[in-house]
Write an enzyme that holds these catalytic residues in place. Structure first.
Site, PDB file in Angstrom:
ATOM      1  N   LYS A   9      46.363  41.162 -47.756  1.00 21.42           N
ATOM      2  CA  LYS A   9      47.183  42.282 -48.241  1.00 21.42           C
ATOM      3  C   LYS A   9      46.985  43.562 -47.428  1.00 21.42           C
ATOM      4  CE  LYS A   9      47.431  40.534 -53.004  1.00 21.42           C
ATOM      5  NZ  LYS A   9      47.389  40.930 -54.437  1.00 21.42           N
ATOM      6  N   TYR A  63      57.149  38.420 -56.039  1.00 25.20           N
ATOM      7  CA  TYR A  63      56.478  38.741 -57.297  1.00 25.20           C
ATOM      8  C   TYR A  63      57.446  38.775 -58.487  1.00 25.20           C
ATOM      9  CZ  TYR A  63      52.029  39.784 -54.969  1.00 25.20           C
ATOM     10  OH  TYR A  63      50.849  39.694 -54.277  1.00 25.20           O
ATOM     11  N   PHE A 118      52.861  47.028 -63.979  1.00 24.34           N
ATOM     12  CA  PHE A 118      52.381  47.326 -62.628  1.00 24.34           C
ATOM     13  C   PHE A 118      53.332  46.843 -61.534  1.00 24.34           C
ATOM     14  CE2 PHE A 118      50.315  43.346 -64.046  1.00 24.34           C
ATOM     15  CZ  PHE A 118      50.690  42.475 -63.033  1.00 24.34           C
ATOM     16  N   THR A 153      40.729  38.043 -59.800  1.00 22.56           N
ATOM     17  CA  THR A 153      41.750  39.036 -59.429  1.00 22.56           C
ATOM     18  C   THR A 153      41.171  40.443 -59.403  1.00 22.56           C
ATOM     19  OG1 THR A 153      43.450  37.653 -60.451  1.00 22.56           O
ATOM     20  CG2 THR A 153      44.032  39.952 -60.048  1.00 22.56           C
ATOM     21  N   ARG A 158      37.191  38.828 -52.630  1.00 21.81           N
ATOM     22  CA  ARG A 158      37.460  40.044 -53.422  1.00 21.81           C
ATOM     23  C   ARG A 158      36.184  40.811 -53.753  1.00 21.81           C
ATOM     24  NH1 ARG A 158      42.084  36.907 -56.805  1.00 21.81           N
ATOM     25  NH2 ARG A 158      43.918  37.614 -55.630  1.00 21.81           N
ATOM     26  N   ASN A 193      43.548  44.214 -53.848  1.00 17.95           N
ATOM     27  CA  ASN A 193      42.526  43.165 -53.974  1.00 17.95           C
ATOM     28  C   ASN A 193      42.506  42.188 -52.799  1.00 17.95           C
ATOM     29  OD1 ASN A 193      44.807  41.764 -54.648  1.00 17.95           O
ATOM     30  ND2 ASN A 193      44.009  40.892 -56.547  1.00 17.95           N
ATOM     31  N   HIS A 207      45.980  37.246 -51.691  1.00 18.75           N
ATOM     32  CA  HIS A 207      46.730  36.498 -52.698  1.00 18.75           C
ATOM     33  C   HIS A 207      46.613  35.016 -52.378  1.00 18.75           C
ATOM     34  CE1 HIS A 207      50.033  34.920 -55.158  1.00 18.75           C
ATOM     35  NE2 HIS A 207      50.306  34.178 -54.100  1.00 18.75           N
ATOM     36  N   GLU A 247      56.240  29.398 -52.472  1.00 16.74           N
ATOM     37  CA  GLU A 247      55.782  30.567 -51.711  1.00 16.74           C
ATOM     38  C   GLU A 247      55.760  30.270 -50.213  1.00 16.74           C
ATOM     39  OE1 GLU A 247      53.051  32.419 -55.362  1.00 16.74           O
ATOM     40  OE2 GLU A 247      52.046  31.669 -53.563  1.00 16.74           O
TER      41      GLU A 247
HETATM   42  P1  CMP Z   1      48.180  38.456 -56.872  1.00 21.70           P
HETATM   43  O1  CMP Z   1      47.362  37.208 -56.887  1.00 21.70           O
HETATM   44  O2  CMP Z   1      48.780  38.847 -55.575  1.00 21.70           O
HETATM   45  O3  CMP Z   1      49.343  38.309 -57.960  1.00 21.70           O
HETATM   46  C1  CMP Z   1      49.829  39.391 -58.741  1.00 21.70           C
HETATM   47  C2  CMP Z   1      49.131  40.658 -58.393  1.00 21.70           C
HETATM   48  O4  CMP Z   1      49.347  41.714 -59.271  1.00 21.70           O
HETATM   49  C3  CMP Z   1      47.645  40.443 -58.434  1.00 21.70           C
HETATM   50  O5  CMP Z   1      47.256  39.647 -57.341  1.00 21.70           O
HETATM   51  C4  CMP Z   1      47.121  41.859 -58.465  1.00 21.70           C
HETATM   52  O6  CMP Z   1      46.842  42.360 -57.184  1.00 21.70           O
HETATM   53  C5  CMP Z   1      48.288  42.615 -59.078  1.00 21.70           C
HETATM   54  N1  CMP Z   1      47.865  43.171 -60.347  1.00 21.70           N
HETATM   55  C6  CMP Z   1      47.449  42.512 -61.426  1.00 21.70           C
HETATM   56  N2  CMP Z   1      47.138  43.384 -62.404  1.00 21.70           N
HETATM   57  C7  CMP Z   1      47.372  44.612 -61.915  1.00 21.70           C
HETATM   58  C8  CMP Z   1      47.238  45.909 -62.440  1.00 21.70           C
HETATM   59  N3  CMP Z   1      46.798  46.123 -63.682  1.00 21.70           N
HETATM   60  N4  CMP Z   1      47.585  46.939 -61.636  1.00 21.70           N
HETATM   61  C9  CMP Z   1      48.032  46.725 -60.382  1.00 21.70           C
HETATM   62  N5  CMP Z   1      48.174  45.517 -59.834  1.00 21.70           N
HETATM   63  C10 CMP Z   1      47.843  44.466 -60.586  1.00 21.70           C
END
Ligand code: CMP
Length: 139
Positions: free
Chosen positions: A10, A50, A58, A92, A103, A113, A116, A127
């Protein structure tokens, strides 16, 4: 079973020049990088990718972040690659991630984070197909 999963390094990772360090963790875990490219995601690509989260509070922030800098999209191959990569990434929220995971080592927050990974076989196929043509994947 031999599987393929989809990975994104990311914007927080590309900004801090961490893609090689993350790839080293991926490869040490026995996953092979069978496709990889650096792209700047468009808003449309991020919204499609997404889409399952479009009603979450979010979502806007997530799309902003994912289009804020380049990302590296990858296809990873290996035994049980989908579950294995989720293990290698860690939880996550980096606050809950185990030591040695991507992470835990690198993520800044639940949003920033670093990586993905697909959560299931069907989403992995979907994907991968969003970002790679079949002939770009070289196993
Ligand atoms: P990812 O695995 O890319 O899939 C969905 C993403 O949403 C997740 O990783 C996080 O990076 C993001 N995400 C989840 N919860 C939150 C949150 N509370 N605020 C911002 N981003 C979020």
């Amino acid at each position: 079973a031999l599987e393929r999963t989809f990975s994104i390094l990311k914007p927080d990772a590309t900004r801090r020049n961490l893609t090689g360090a993350i790839n080293a963790i991926i490869e040490k875990a026995g996953l092979r990088i069978v496709a990889q490219k650096r792209i700047h995601m468009t808003r449309g690509q991020a919204e499609t990718f997404y889409g399952v989260h479009k009603d979450r509070p979010f979502f806007g922030e997530l799309v902003e972040f994912m289009t804020s800098a380049p990302v590296v999209v990858q296809v990873l191959e290996g035994e049980n690659a989908i579950a294995k990569y989720r293990e290698v990434m860690g939880a996550t929220n980096p606050a809950n991630a185990a030591p040695g995971t991507i992470r835990k080592e690198f993520a800044l927050s639940v949003g920033e984070n670093s990586a993905h990974g697909s959560d299931a076989a069907e989403t992995a196929a979907q994907e991968i197909a969003q970002f790679f043509a079949g002939n770009e994947i070289v196993g």
